[in-house]
Design a protein around this motif. Structure first.
Motif, PDB file in Angstrom:
ATOM      1  N   ASN A  57       0.850  -1.195   0.000  1.00  0.00           N
ATOM      2  CA  ASN A  57       0.000   0.000   0.000  1.00  0.00           C
ATOM      3  C   ASN A  57       0.889   1.250   0.000  1.00  0.00           C
ATOM      4  O   ASN A  57       1.451   1.640   1.024  1.00  0.00           O
ATOM      5  N   LYS A  58       1.024   1.893  -1.164  1.00  0.00           N
ATOM      6  CA  LYS A  58       1.928   3.048  -1.300  1.00  0.00           C
ATOM      7  C   LYS A  58       1.478   4.237  -0.462  1.00  0.00           C
ATOM      8  O   LYS A  58       2.303   4.985   0.066  1.00  0.00           O
ATOM      9  N   GLU A  59       0.170   4.419  -0.378  1.00  0.00           N
ATOM     10  CA  GLU A  59      -0.356   5.555   0.398  1.00  0.00           C
ATOM     11  C   GLU A  59       0.021   5.415   1.867  1.00  0.00           C
ATOM     12  O   GLU A  59       0.476   6.370   2.508  1.00  0.00           O
ATOM     13  N   ALA A  60      -0.161   4.220   2.398  1.00  0.00           N
ATOM     14  CA  ALA A  60       0.187   3.973   3.802  1.00  0.00           C
ATOM     15  C   ALA A  60       1.685   4.151   4.030  1.00  0.00           C
ATOM     16  O   ALA A  60       2.110   4.740   5.027  1.00  0.00           O
ATOM     17  N   LEU A  61       2.495   3.646   3.110  1.00  0.00           N
ATOM     18  CA  LEU A  61       3.954   3.781   3.228  1.00  0.00           C
ATOM     19  C   LEU A  61       4.382   5.243   3.165  1.00  0.00           C
ATOM     20  O   LEU A  61       5.257   5.677   3.920  1.00  0.00           O
ATOM     21  N   THR A  62       3.771   6.015   2.280  1.00  0.00           N
ATOM     22  CA  THR A  62       4.123   7.432   2.140  1.00  0.00           C
ATOM     23  C   THR A  62       3.835   8.191   3.422  1.00  0.00           C
ATOM     24  O   THR A  62       4.668   8.976   3.907  1.00  0.00           O
ATOM     25  N   TYR A  63       2.655   7.976   3.992  1.00  0.00           N
ATOM     26  CA  TYR A  63       2.311   8.658   5.238  1.00  0.00           C
ATOM     27  C   TYR A  63       3.197   8.184   6.389  1.00  0.00           C
ATOM     28  O   TYR A  63       3.580   8.971   7.255  1.00  0.00           O
ATOM     29  N   LEU A  64       3.538   6.897   6.376  1.00  0.00           N
ATOM     30  CA  LEU A  64       4.402   6.372   7.425  1.00  0.00           C
ATOM     31  C   LEU A  64       5.781   7.032   7.354  1.00  0.00           C
ATOM     32  O   LEU A  64       6.369   7.386   8.392  1.00  0.00           O
ATOM     33  N   LEU A  65       6.299   7.231   6.148  1.00  0.00           N
ATOM     34  CA  LEU A  65       7.584   7.912   5.968  1.00  0.00           C
ATOM     35  C   LEU A  65       7.536   9.328   6.554  1.00  0.00           C
ATOM     36  O   LEU A  65       8.433   9.745   7.290  1.00  0.00           O
ATOM     37  N   ILE A  66       6.452  10.057   6.232  1.00  0.00           N
ATOM     38  CA  ILE A  66       6.330  11.441   6.713  1.00  0.00           C
ATOM     39  C   ILE A  66       6.200  11.477   8.234  1.00  0.00           C
ATOM     40  O   ILE A  66       6.759  12.356   8.906  1.00  0.00           O
ATOM     41  N   ILE A  67       5.476  10.505   8.790  1.00  0.00           N
ATOM     42  CA  ILE A  67       5.309  10.447  10.248  1.00  0.00           C
ATOM     43  C   ILE A  67       6.648  10.208  10.934  1.00  0.00           C
ATOM     44  O   ILE A  67       6.995  10.894  11.898  1.00  0.00           O
TER      45      ILE A  67
ATOM     46  N   ALA B  91      12.507   6.307   8.659  1.00  0.00           N
ATOM     47  CA  ALA B  91      11.963   6.963   7.467  1.00  0.00           C
ATOM     48  C   ALA B  91      12.705   6.506   6.214  1.00  0.00           C
ATOM     49  O   ALA B  91      12.092   6.261   5.164  1.00  0.00           O
ATOM     50  N   LYS B  92      14.016   6.371   6.338  1.00  0.00           N
ATOM     51  CA  LYS B  92      14.816   5.936   5.189  1.00  0.00           C
ATOM     52  C   LYS B  92      14.484   4.489   4.820  1.00  0.00           C
ATOM     53  O   LYS B  92      14.462   4.125   3.632  1.00  0.00           O
ATOM     54  N   GLU B  93      14.216   3.639   5.809  1.00  0.00           N
ATOM     55  CA  GLU B  93      13.815   2.258   5.532  1.00  0.00           C
ATOM     56  C   GLU B  93      12.513   2.230   4.725  1.00  0.00           C
ATOM     57  O   GLU B  93      12.371   1.448   3.781  1.00  0.00           O
ATOM     58  N   VAL B  94      11.574   3.093   5.112  1.00  0.00           N
ATOM     59  CA  VAL B  94      10.299   3.164   4.390  1.00  0.00           C
ATOM     60  C   VAL B  94      10.529   3.680   2.974  1.00  0.00           C
ATOM     61  O   VAL B  94       9.918   3.195   2.017  1.00  0.00           O
TER      62      VAL B  94
ATOM     63  N   GLU C 223      10.823   2.653  -2.881  1.00  0.00           N
ATOM     64  CA  GLU C 223      11.699   2.556  -4.050  1.00  0.00           C
ATOM     65  C   GLU C 223      11.547   1.195  -4.709  1.00  0.00           C
ATOM     66  O   GLU C 223      11.553   1.076  -5.943  1.00  0.00           O
ATOM     67  N   GLU C 224      11.392   0.148  -3.905  1.00  0.00           N
ATOM     68  CA  GLU C 224      11.204  -1.207  -4.434  1.00  0.00           C
ATOM     69  C   GLU C 224       9.864  -1.361  -5.141  1.00  0.00           C
ATOM     70  O   GLU C 224       9.674  -2.272  -5.937  1.00  0.00           O
ATOM     71  N   LEU C 225       8.930  -0.437  -4.830  1.00  0.00           N
ATOM     72  CA  LEU C 225       7.622  -0.431  -5.498  1.00  0.00           C
ATOM     73  C   LEU C 225       7.625   0.518  -6.693  1.00  0.00           C
ATOM     74  O   LEU C 225       6.576   0.995  -7.129  1.00  0.00           O
ATOM     75  N   ASN C 226       8.838   0.808  -7.189  1.00  0.00           N
ATOM     76  CA  ASN C 226       9.037   1.616  -8.404  1.00  0.00           C
ATOM     77  C   ASN C 226       8.644   3.081  -8.238  1.00  0.00           C
ATOM     78  O   ASN C 226       8.264   3.750  -9.208  1.00  0.00           O
ATOM     79  N   LYS C 227       8.731   3.587  -7.021  1.00  0.00           N
ATOM     80  CA  LYS C 227       8.515   5.014  -6.801  1.00  0.00           C
ATOM     81  C   LYS C 227       9.875   5.690  -6.683  1.00  0.00           C
ATOM     82  O   LYS C 227      10.761   5.195  -5.982  1.00  0.00           O
ATOM     83  N   ASN C 228      10.037   6.809  -7.373  1.00  0.00           N
ATOM     84  CA  ASN C 228      11.315   7.523  -7.358  1.00  0.00           C
ATOM     85  C   ASN C 228      11.519   8.197  -6.008  1.00  0.00           C
ATOM     86  O   ASN C 228      10.839   9.165  -5.670  1.00  0.00           O
ATOM     87  N   MET C 229      12.472   7.708  -5.235  1.00  0.00           N
ATOM     88  CA  MET C 229      12.712   8.223  -3.882  1.00  0.00           C
ATOM     89  C   MET C 229      14.107   8.820  -3.725  1.00  0.00           C
ATOM     90  O   MET C 229      14.564   9.021  -2.605  1.00  0.00           O
ATOM     91  N   GLN C 230      14.777   9.109  -4.827  1.00  0.00           N
ATOM     92  CA  GLN C 230      16.152   9.595  -4.756  1.00  0.00           C
ATOM     93  C   GLN C 230      16.251  10.891  -3.950  1.00  0.00           C
ATOM     94  O   GLN C 230      17.108  11.028  -3.071  1.00  0.00           O
TER      95      GLN C 230
END
Length: 349
Positions: free
Chosen positions: A142-152, A162-165, A170-177
């Motif tokens: 769930n990308k939405e849940a992961l994104t909010y978890l990173l911000i939290i 946050a970096k682990e998230v 990134e493994e889900l093909n989202k550009n996180m550079q």
């Protein structure tokens, strides 16, 4: 007597009785249906009036969902009206109440996600974190849940988590550079063991490769290592940090370095700290320089606003992450002419 028995056994008489019974049952059912429909309409109108007045209670949403078979998406749309009004407590209560009655897994996940976002917006970061972690147990992609978890985690200053998230996203093909560069910089800045000198050197090496950390690097230097900043001021685009330059205390400015930087010369002529320009190419600076030379001192200054390069939303305060679209390091600064506060105005505050 025989005639009576024959009449009673007449098939036509039985048919009349049957038709009569069918008519009575149909008539009774029809009017009972009308009666129930009237009651339902009255109940619905009552509920509608309460909705128009903004007085729907938490149980009313369940009532709409269960009694009137209102689509689940429509229920969520109604409940979202509380979010738009900033009534987070009400929205949370609605989602919690609906959770008790919804059994479908997909709908439950959607409700938990909405609940987590609402807790996030209302400042309950720990509760929000727990909900998103719960979602990820049965829906780890769930990308939405992961994104909010990173911000939290970022807001809670747990930058390693946050970096682990970010790595998971990134493994889900989202550009996180960009996010990872930013988080690496925050890990350096918040390292409780490293000296300011070591942090400065590490950040400088990162900055030379990734200019996107310019502002957070400059903020760090202006707070902990001003000498390094002024020694390397030519490495920075002062237009990008004009507000930081504008608000610097007079004693913190190295004017020998300022005189070698055309843009800084314009800033501090506009500020009134130096007086060696008659005009500026920047219209706002030009007005301030002329006002500073006026025989009657006219109180004017700069104010700043920050525009997100991703969603184009304008914000009055700088933030490393846009509160609207959550993009990272996306703010561009814009300066405008403003009336300065007089001593009389300041004394009234």
């Amino acid at each position: 007597m025989d005639n009576i028995v024959l009449e009673y056994r007449d098939p036509l008489f039985g048919l009349i009785i049957l038709v009569s019974l069918v008519f009575i049952v149909s008539f009774t059912t029809y009017y009972y249906g009308i009666y129930k429909e009237r009651l339902a309409r009255k109940d619905y109108r009552k509920l509608s009036r309460r909705f128009e007045l903004g007085k729907l209670k938490e149980d009313d949403y369940v009532h709409l969902y269960k009694t009137y078979n209102l689509p689940f998406d429509s229920i969520l749309l109604l409940a979202s009206s509380f979010l738009h009004k900033g009534d987070y407590t009400k929205a949370i209560n609605v989602y919690l109440t609906l959770l008790e009655h919804v059994t479908d897994r997909v709908k439950k996940e959607e409700l938990l996600e909405l609940l987590g976002i609402t807790y996030f917006k209302s400042g309950f970061l720990q509760r929000s974190k727990e909900l998103f972690l719960r979602i990820l147990k049965f829906s780890p992609r769930n990308k939405e849940a992961l994104t909010y978890l990173l911000i939290i985690y970022e807001k809670l200053k747990d930058f390693e988590k946050a970096k682990e998230v970010a790595t998971c996203l990134e493994e889900l093909n989202k550009n996180m550079q960009k996010d990872k560069i930013y988080l690496d910089s925050l890990i350096i800045i918040n390292d409780p063991i490293s000296s300011y000198e070591k942090k400065t050197n590490l950040l400088y090496e990162t900055y030379k490769e990734h200019k996107i950390i310019e502002r957070i690097f400059v903020q760090f230097l202006l707070q902990f290592n001003k000498t390094f900043f002024w020694e390397h001021v030519e490495d920075f685009k002062t237009k990008n940090i004009i507000d930081l330059m504008w608000y610097l205390n007079f004693d913190d400015i190295d004017f020998d370095k300022v005189y070698k930087n055309d843009y800084l010369v314009q800033i501090y002529n506009a500020k009134g700290y130096i007086d060696n320009l008659k005009h500026s190419d920047d219209f706002v600076f030009d007005i301030l320089i002329l006002l500073n030379k006026h025989e009657h001192k006219i109180n004017a200054t700069l104010n700043f606003e920050f525009i997100c390069s991703s969603c184009k939303q304008v914000h009055p305060i700088y933030d490393t992450r846009c509160p609207h679209c959550h993009d990272i390091l996306s703010f561009n600064v814009r300066h405008n002419l403003a009336k300065g506060l007089t001593q009389d105005n300041q004394s009234l505050q």
